[in-house]
Design an enzyme around this catalytic site. Sequence first.
Site, PDB file in Angstrom:
ATOM      1  CG  HIS A  77       1.847   1.478  -5.211  1.00 42.39           C
ATOM      2  ND1 HIS A  77       2.211   0.509  -4.297  1.00 42.39           N
ATOM      3  CD2 HIS A  77       0.675   1.996  -4.773  1.00 42.39           C
ATOM      4  CE1 HIS A  77       1.295   0.442  -3.348  1.00 42.39           C
ATOM      5  NE2 HIS A  77       0.355   1.345  -3.606  1.00 42.39           N
ATOM      6  N   GLY A 120       7.743   1.493  -3.129  1.00 36.24           N
ATOM      7  CA  GLY A 120       8.582   2.245  -4.062  1.00 36.24           C
ATOM      8  C   GLY A 120       8.454   3.757  -3.960  1.00 36.24           C
TER       9      GLY A 120
END
Length: 149
Positions: A77, A120
């Site tokens: 991401h 994350g």
Amino acid sequence: MAAARRNAPDLGAGGEGERQLRKGRMGKGTPKASTGNAFTVQIDPDGTFKYILVRLQRPGGEEQRDIVRGTKAAEFHNHIFEKVNPEMEKLGYECKCLGGGKIDHNSKDKKIRVFGLSTGYGKADHSVTVEILKKVYTDYEITWSDDKK
């Protein structure tokens, strides 16, 4: 377009961001429904891929606008954010990643499914993502879930 502007503050309408979009710098697979909507969503035309929900704000400004970015090209991401952040900074925006997940996009059947999370950044609010996608993909069936797969 009027609905999109009513729901998303008009950060830079007619400004550099929209001029760049008119020059054809949109993400692949994004319908060209309107310049403002194209700026809001840039996702791949087909497949299952990572996405992030990003909040844009002008430095010192109070107005905010959320955008969706997703691509199969991103292994993680943060790779999406690392590409989006400098692009938006050049246009005068500050960016904050609100979370991520995955999108399953089937353009043939006109269906989009939003699910999963980002290790994350955490899970994006998929209901917000779906509402943004519905403004661009008006003739699609768009759903979301908290499922991881």
